[in-house]
Motif scaffolding. Structure first.
Motif, short mmCIF file in Angstrom:
data_model
loop_
_atom_site.label_atom_id
_atom_site.label_comp_id
_atom_site.label_asym_id
_atom_site.label_seq_id
_atom_site.Cartn_x
_atom_site.Cartn_y
_atom_site.Cartn_z
N ASN A 143 0.81 -1.22 0.00
CA ASN A 143 0.00 0.00 0.00
C ASN A 143 0.85 1.27 0.00
O ASN A 143 0.34 2.36 0.24
CB ASN A 143 -0.94 0.00 1.22
N PHE A 144 2.14 1.13 -0.28
CA PHE A 144 3.03 2.28 -0.25
C PHE A 144 2.73 3.19 -1.43
O PHE A 144 2.69 2.75 -2.58
CB PHE A 144 4.48 1.82 -0.31
N PRO A 145 2.52 4.48 -1.20
CA PRO A 145 2.15 5.40 -2.29
C PRO A 145 3.25 5.51 -3.35
O PRO A 145 4.43 5.65 -3.02
CB PRO A 145 1.95 6.74 -1.57
N LYS A 146 2.83 5.47 -4.58
CA LYS A 146 3.79 5.58 -5.69
C LYS A 146 4.56 6.89 -5.63
O LYS A 146 5.78 6.92 -5.86
CB LYS A 146 3.05 5.46 -7.02
N GLU A 147 3.87 7.99 -5.32
CA GLU A 147 4.52 9.31 -5.30
C GLU A 147 5.62 9.35 -4.24
O GLU A 147 6.70 9.92 -4.46
CB GLU A 147 3.49 10.41 -5.01
N ARG A 148 5.36 8.74 -3.11
CA ARG A 148 6.37 8.73 -2.04
C ARG A 148 7.55 7.85 -2.43
O ARG A 148 8.70 8.19 -2.17
CB ARG A 148 5.74 8.25 -0.73
N TRP A 149 7.27 6.72 -3.08
CA TRP A 149 8.37 5.84 -3.51
C TRP A 149 9.25 6.56 -4.53
O TRP A 149 10.48 6.48 -4.46
CB TRP A 149 7.82 4.55 -4.11
N LEU A 150 8.63 7.25 -5.48
CA LEU A 150 9.41 7.97 -6.49
C LEU A 150 10.29 9.05 -5.86
O LEU A 150 11.42 9.28 -6.30
CB LEU A 150 8.47 8.60 -7.52
N LYS A 151 9.78 9.68 -4.82
CA LYS A 151 10.58 10.68 -4.12
C LYS A 151 11.79 10.03 -3.46
O LYS A 151 12.91 10.58 -3.48
CB LYS A 151 9.71 11.38 -3.07
N MET A 152 11.59 8.86 -2.88
CA MET A 152 12.70 8.13 -2.26
C MET A 152 13.70 7.67 -3.32
O MET A 152 14.92 7.75 -3.11
CB MET A 152 12.17 6.93 -1.48
N TRP A 153 13.21 7.19 -4.44
CA TRP A 153 14.08 6.74 -5.53
C TRP A 153 14.97 7.88 -6.02
O TRP A 153 16.17 7.70 -6.23
CB TRP A 153 13.20 6.19 -6.65
N LYS A 154 14.39 9.05 -6.18
CA LYS A 154 15.18 10.21 -6.61
C LYS A 154 16.23 10.58 -5.56
O LYS A 154 17.36 10.96 -5.90
CB LYS A 154 14.24 11.40 -6.87
N LYS A 155 15.85 10.47 -4.29
CA LYS A 155 16.80 10.79 -3.23
C LYS A 155 17.96 9.79 -3.22
O LYS A 155 19.12 10.16 -3.00
CB LYS A 155 16.09 10.79 -1.87
N LEU A 156 17.67 8.51 -3.46
CA LEU A 156 18.72 7.50 -3.54
C LEU A 156 19.73 7.85 -4.62
O LEU A 156 20.94 7.72 -4.44
CB LEU A 156 18.12 6.12 -3.81
N LYS A 157 19.25 8.32 -5.75
CA LYS A 157 20.14 8.69 -6.84
C LYS A 157 21.00 9.90 -6.45
O LYS A 157 22.16 10.01 -6.88
CB LYS A 157 19.33 9.01 -8.10
N GLN A 158 20.46 10.76 -5.61
CA GLN A 158 21.20 11.95 -5.18
C GLN A 158 22.29 11.63 -4.16
O GLN A 158 23.34 12.28 -4.14
CB GLN A 158 20.23 12.98 -4.59
N VAL A 159 22.03 10.66 -3.29
CA VAL A 159 22.98 10.39 -2.19
C VAL A 159 23.94 9.25 -2.48
O VAL A 159 24.90 9.06 -1.73
CB VAL A 159 22.23 10.09 -0.87
N ALA A 160 23.72 8.49 -3.54
CA ALA A 160 24.52 7.28 -3.78
C ALA A 160 26.02 7.58 -3.84
O ALA A 160 26.85 6.77 -3.40
CB ALA A 160 24.06 6.60 -5.06
#
Length: 422
Positions: free
Chosen positions: A357-374
């Motif tokens: 039930n995890f919101p897609k919009e929130r997951w996409l925000k996390m995915w973008k943050k992962l790309k920023q901090v990697a």
């Protein structure tokens, strides 16, 4: 305590052994402020020790193991080193100092000095993790004798050093990233700043967040460089992925319980595997095609899997009640990770319900943050701005105020830590 992240002080000081004093302590300002000082590169003296304590372990056919490393050609970390790579922090810290003429000096968090009297801290060039993996992995005699003897020699050289004697070793940096590194004589050097993976194997008398630095594991899967899907949420078909040893000891026993709870779900992949070249490739592909990557504790509270997930841009699902994370005064892991207590994760249906039930919009925000901090979790040579080793030196820099306070108090106190008796 709220302080500039670029200053010497950090919230970690509240955990330092002298915390009852520090909570009331305001540093005097004489000329340059603490914040300004900490924006300058950290000055590091590295002991000039025989290569058999460090890089010689990578080049075992060396004809001169008792000479220091002087060649400009630094040996590369072996490509086929398996899980030894995950604890190679000591190597990357050393080559950073050896090759300081490589790269942009203005972006370095630390510089090597030749005069020990000019140094802020002292780096001990002993590959304790590699020594354990090479000589002591069975933890049975006589196989461990070489590892033990190296530790004896290291302690002997340190205690003869004037720099060590002046500070009691408090301003020395020793990497013991593998939980069994330096296992015979840790108590002899426990005043030093340790570089650790976590605190699962150490009593507080040896290692703690107040004096030591948590370093990320060196990831063993390749970084996902071309993660440019127009809809990564939909293109990642697996909901939750885990690949690794399911049966572990100590805190890792939770893995088997999670495998039984989660293993039969059609959108979950739980694979029991051992480390191998083929296994690393399968892990890489699995993480790159999954939305969430499960990170339960290993034999200690942490494991390399978290950092493999970060560089694969797979949102980590962390199940570990006692995990400590690198650079947490700079990085908010909740921006790109999910945390569950062991009790929550083992509640039937609870974890999967949260993820489904995890919101897609929130997951996409996390995915973008992962790309920023990697990039902050990359160990590399030459180093780059704000990569893993640069951030480690910054963390060490922030320890200096508490280290210097401890050194100065130890010199003048007649009754050590008298306030503990009140």
């Amino acid at each position: 305590m709220t302080l500039d992240l670029r200053g010497c002080f950090s919230a970690e000081l509240s955990n330092f052994p002298y915390s009852p004093f520090l909570k009331q302590y305001t540093p005097p300002i004489y000329g340059t402020s603490n914040s300004e000082k900490c924006e300058l590169p950290l000055k590091i003296y590295m002991y000039d020790w025989p290569r058999r304590f460090n890089l010689g372990m990578l080049k075992k056919n060396s004809s001169d193991p008792n000479l220091p490393w002087t060649s400009s050609k630094i040996p590369t970390w072996p490509h086929r080193s398996g899980l030894k790579k995950q604890h190679s922090v000591e190597y990357w810290m050393m080559v950073y100092l050896l090759g300081q003429h490589i790269g942009d000096e203005g972006e370095r968090a630390a510089v090597r000095v030749k005069d020990p009297d000019q140094a802020d801290v002292y780096f001990v060039p002993f590959f304790a993790s590699l020594s354990f993996n090479s000589h002591g992995q069975t933890m049975r005699d006589p196989e461990t004798e070489i590892d033990k003897q190296l530790q004896i020699e290291v302690v002997d050289m340190l205690k003869k050093s004037k720099s060590w004697q002046r500070s009691g070793g408090r301003n020395h940096v020793i990497a013991i990233h593998h939980p069994n590194a330096f296992r015979f004589l840790r108590d002899e050097v426990n005043a030093s700043i340790f570089i650790v993976a976590d605190f699962g194997r150490y009593p507080r008398s040896v290692s703690s967040l107040g004096k030591d630095v948590v370093a990320p594991y060196v990831h063993v899967v390749d970084t996902y460089l071309n993660d440019d899907s127009s809809d990564p949420f939909e293109s990642r078909k697996t909901l939750l992925f885990f690949r690794g040893r399911v049966r572990r000891k100590d805190e890792g026993v939770v893995r088997l319980k999670l495998a039984k709870i989660l293993g039969n779900h059609k959108s979950v992949i739980i694979e029991d595997s051992v480390a191998s070249t083929e296994g690393f490739e399968a892990t890489k592909q699995g993480m790159r095609t999954s939305r969430f990557c499960l990170h339960p504790a290993g034999d200690t509270p942490s494991s390399c899997r978290l950092f493999d997930a970060i560089v694969s841009h797979c949102v980590p699902v962390i199940v570990s009640d006692r995990i400590e994370l690198p650079y947490e005064d700079e990085i908010d892991y909740q921006e790109f990770s999910l945390f569950f207590s062991v009790k929550e994760a083992l509640k039937p249906g609870y974890l999967l319900e949260q993820l489904e039930n995890f919101p897609k919009e929130r997951w996409l925000k996390m995915w973008k943050k992962l790309k920023q901090v990697a990039h902050r979790f990359e160990y590399q040579y030459p180093p780059k701005k704000d990569d893993a080793v640069n951030l480690l030196w910054k963390q060490i820099h922030r320890k200096l105020s508490s280290v210097n306070l401890a050194i100065h108090r130890a010199k003048r106190l007649k009754i050590p830590d008298w306030w503990r008796r009140l």
